[in-house]
Design a protein around this motif. Sequence first.
Motif, PDB file in Angstrom:
ATOM      1  N   MET A   8       0.848  -1.184   0.000  1.00  0.00           N
ATOM      2  CA  MET A   8       0.000   0.000   0.000  1.00  0.00           C
ATOM      3  C   MET A   8       0.887   1.238   0.000  1.00  0.00           C
ATOM      4  O   MET A   8       2.004   1.204   0.515  1.00  0.00           O
ATOM      5  CB  MET A   8      -0.892   0.019   1.243  1.00  0.00           C
ATOM      6  CG  MET A   8      -1.926  -1.084   1.227  1.00  0.00           C
ATOM      7  SD  MET A   8      -3.222  -0.837   2.447  1.00  0.00           S
ATOM      8  CE  MET A   8      -2.406  -1.411   3.912  1.00  0.00           C
ATOM      9  N   ARG A   9       0.367   2.294  -0.567  1.00  0.00           N
ATOM     10  CA  ARG A   9       1.056   3.577  -0.505  1.00  0.00           C
ATOM     11  C   ARG A   9       0.454   4.385   0.642  1.00  0.00           C
ATOM     12  O   ARG A   9      -0.766   4.447   0.799  1.00  0.00           O
ATOM     13  CB  ARG A   9       0.914   4.342  -1.819  1.00  0.00           C
ATOM     14  CG  ARG A   9       1.699   3.715  -2.955  1.00  0.00           C
ATOM     15  CD  ARG A   9       1.517   4.477  -4.261  1.00  0.00           C
ATOM     16  NE  ARG A   9       0.123   4.521  -4.687  1.00  0.00           N
ATOM     17  CZ  ARG A   9      -0.544   3.494  -5.220  1.00  0.00           C
ATOM     18  NH1 ARG A   9       0.057   2.321  -5.371  1.00  0.00           N
ATOM     19  NH2 ARG A   9      -1.789   3.626  -5.579  1.00  0.00           N
ATOM     20  N   VAL A  10       1.322   4.981   1.425  1.00  0.00           N
ATOM     21  CA  VAL A  10       0.904   5.674   2.638  1.00  0.00           C
ATOM     22  C   VAL A  10       1.181   7.159   2.516  1.00  0.00           C
ATOM     23  O   VAL A  10       2.289   7.561   2.147  1.00  0.00           O
ATOM     24  CB  VAL A  10       1.676   5.131   3.868  1.00  0.00           C
ATOM     25  CG1 VAL A  10       1.212   5.821   5.140  1.00  0.00           C
ATOM     26  CG2 VAL A  10       1.525   3.627   3.990  1.00  0.00           C
ATOM     27  N   VAL A  58       5.661  10.692   7.389  1.00  0.00           N
ATOM     28  CA  VAL A  58       5.728   9.317   6.882  1.00  0.00           C
ATOM     29  C   VAL A  58       7.186   8.985   6.562  1.00  0.00           C
ATOM     30  O   VAL A  58       7.801   9.621   5.708  1.00  0.00           O
ATOM     31  CB  VAL A  58       4.840   9.138   5.634  1.00  0.00           C
ATOM     32  CG1 VAL A  58       4.985   7.726   5.071  1.00  0.00           C
ATOM     33  CG2 VAL A  58       3.385   9.427   5.979  1.00  0.00           C
ATOM     34  N   LEU A  59       7.730   8.001   7.255  1.00  0.00           N
ATOM     35  CA  LEU A  59       9.112   7.584   7.017  1.00  0.00           C
ATOM     36  C   LEU A  59       9.213   6.629   5.839  1.00  0.00           C
ATOM     37  O   LEU A  59      10.203   6.621   5.128  1.00  0.00           O
ATOM     38  CB  LEU A  59       9.654   6.861   8.262  1.00  0.00           C
ATOM     39  CG  LEU A  59       9.755   7.654   9.550  1.00  0.00           C
ATOM     40  CD1 LEU A  59      10.208   6.733  10.676  1.00  0.00           C
ATOM     41  CD2 LEU A  59      10.699   8.827   9.386  1.00  0.00           C
ATOM     42  N   ASP A  60       8.203   5.786   5.690  1.00  0.00           N
ATOM     43  CA  ASP A  60       8.237   4.762   4.652  1.00  0.00           C
ATOM     44  C   ASP A  60       6.902   4.775   3.903  1.00  0.00           C
ATOM     45  O   ASP A  60       5.929   4.181   4.364  1.00  0.00           O
ATOM     46  CB  ASP A  60       8.475   3.391   5.302  1.00  0.00           C
ATOM     47  CG  ASP A  60       8.627   2.297   4.276  1.00  0.00           C
ATOM     48  OD1 ASP A  60       8.494   2.582   3.063  1.00  0.00           O
ATOM     49  OD2 ASP A  60       8.885   1.147   4.672  1.00  0.00           O
ATOM     50  N   PRO A  61       6.844   5.452   2.761  1.00  0.00           N
ATOM     51  CA  PRO A  61       5.567   5.581   2.040  1.00  0.00           C
ATOM     52  C   PRO A  61       5.109   4.298   1.347  1.00  0.00           C
ATOM     53  O   PRO A  61       3.973   4.219   0.909  1.00  0.00           O
ATOM     54  CB  PRO A  61       5.833   6.689   1.028  1.00  0.00           C
ATOM     55  CG  PRO A  61       7.304   6.724   0.870  1.00  0.00           C
ATOM     56  CD  PRO A  61       7.917   6.232   2.151  1.00  0.00           C
ATOM     57  N   GLN A  62       5.985   3.306   1.228  1.00  0.00           N
ATOM     58  CA  GLN A  62       5.581   2.023   0.632  1.00  0.00           C
ATOM     59  C   GLN A  62       6.076   0.883   1.519  1.00  0.00           C
ATOM     60  O   GLN A  62       7.003   0.149   1.162  1.00  0.00           O
ATOM     61  CB  GLN A  62       6.141   1.886  -0.779  1.00  0.00           C
ATOM     62  CG  GLN A  62       5.375   2.754  -1.771  1.00  0.00           C
ATOM     63  CD  GLN A  62       5.642   2.352  -3.199  1.00  0.00           C
ATOM     64  OE1 GLN A  62       6.613   2.792  -3.785  1.00  0.00           O
ATOM     65  NE2 GLN A  62       4.792   1.497  -3.751  1.00  0.00           N
ATOM     66  N   ALA A 116      -3.880   1.488  12.010  1.00  0.00           N
ATOM     67  CA  ALA A 116      -3.382   2.841  12.270  1.00  0.00           C
ATOM     68  C   ALA A 116      -4.297   3.878  11.628  1.00  0.00           C
ATOM     69  O   ALA A 116      -4.606   4.915  12.224  1.00  0.00           O
ATOM     70  CB  ALA A 116      -1.956   2.978  11.735  1.00  0.00           C
ATOM     71  N   ARG A 117      -4.730   3.590  10.412  1.00  0.00           N
ATOM     72  CA  ARG A 117      -5.654   4.515   9.742  1.00  0.00           C
ATOM     73  C   ARG A 117      -6.943   4.657  10.544  1.00  0.00           C
ATOM     74  O   ARG A 117      -7.436   5.758  10.774  1.00  0.00           O
ATOM     75  CB  ARG A 117      -5.954   4.021   8.326  1.00  0.00           C
ATOM     76  CG  ARG A 117      -6.838   4.949   7.534  1.00  0.00           C
ATOM     77  CD  ARG A 117      -7.159   4.447   6.163  1.00  0.00           C
ATOM     78  NE  ARG A 117      -8.062   3.304   6.175  1.00  0.00           N
ATOM     79  CZ  ARG A 117      -8.635   2.786   5.096  1.00  0.00           C
ATOM     80  NH1 ARG A 117      -8.367   3.297   3.912  1.00  0.00           N
ATOM     81  NH2 ARG A 117      -9.431   1.749   5.190  1.00  0.00           N
ATOM     82  N   ILE A 127      -4.487   9.770   8.117  1.00  0.00           N
ATOM     83  CA  ILE A 127      -3.676   8.761   7.438  1.00  0.00           C
ATOM     84  C   ILE A 127      -4.467   8.210   6.262  1.00  0.00           C
ATOM     85  O   ILE A 127      -5.632   7.830   6.413  1.00  0.00           O
ATOM     86  CB  ILE A 127      -3.311   7.633   8.412  1.00  0.00           C
ATOM     87  CG1 ILE A 127      -2.411   8.182   9.513  1.00  0.00           C
ATOM     88  CG2 ILE A 127      -2.641   6.466   7.673  1.00  0.00           C
ATOM     89  CD1 ILE A 127      -2.195   7.229  10.653  1.00  0.00           C
ATOM     90  N   HIS A 128      -3.816   8.176   5.093  1.00  0.00           N
ATOM     91  CA  HIS A 128      -4.495   7.712   3.882  1.00  0.00           C
ATOM     92  C   HIS A 128      -3.692   6.588   3.244  1.00  0.00           C
ATOM     93  O   HIS A 128      -2.461   6.648   3.171  1.00  0.00           O
ATOM     94  CB  HIS A 128      -4.677   8.876   2.918  1.00  0.00           C
ATOM     95  CG  HIS A 128      -5.404  10.024   3.559  1.00  0.00           C
ATOM     96  ND1 HIS A 128      -6.740   9.962   3.891  1.00  0.00           N
ATOM     97  CD2 HIS A 128      -4.959  11.220   3.989  1.00  0.00           C
ATOM     98  CE1 HIS A 128      -7.091  11.100   4.479  1.00  0.00           C
ATOM     99  NE2 HIS A 128      -6.034  11.873   4.546  1.00  0.00           N
TER     100      HIS A 128
END
Length: 76
Positions: A4-6, A37-41, A53-54, A62-63
């Motif tokens: 997922m992309r965050v 966001v440290l890690d978007p993927q 978390a979302r 958070i999306h």
Amino acid sequence: MAEMRVTADGSTCVTSSLCVYRLPQVFDQDAEGRVVVLDPQPPAELRRELLRARRGCPTRSIHLEGEDVPPEVPLG
Ligand code: SF4
């Protein structure tokens, strides 16, 4: 499981730290406490925790995007 992309919206974050507590490898806070966001993927194995978390974010800041991501439950 697909990745997922965050993304997270620092303008609506109320610095509760809940996402950072749950997933410190994905979320951090800047000097003012707003989400970063440290890690978007992140790895697909984190899918369940990302969904939690979302859901747990009190301001829906958070999306998540990607295959088979269930829709966000709106506030209210
Ligand atoms: S859970 Fe939501 S409000 Fe709390 S730090 Fe994370 S993004 Fe901000």
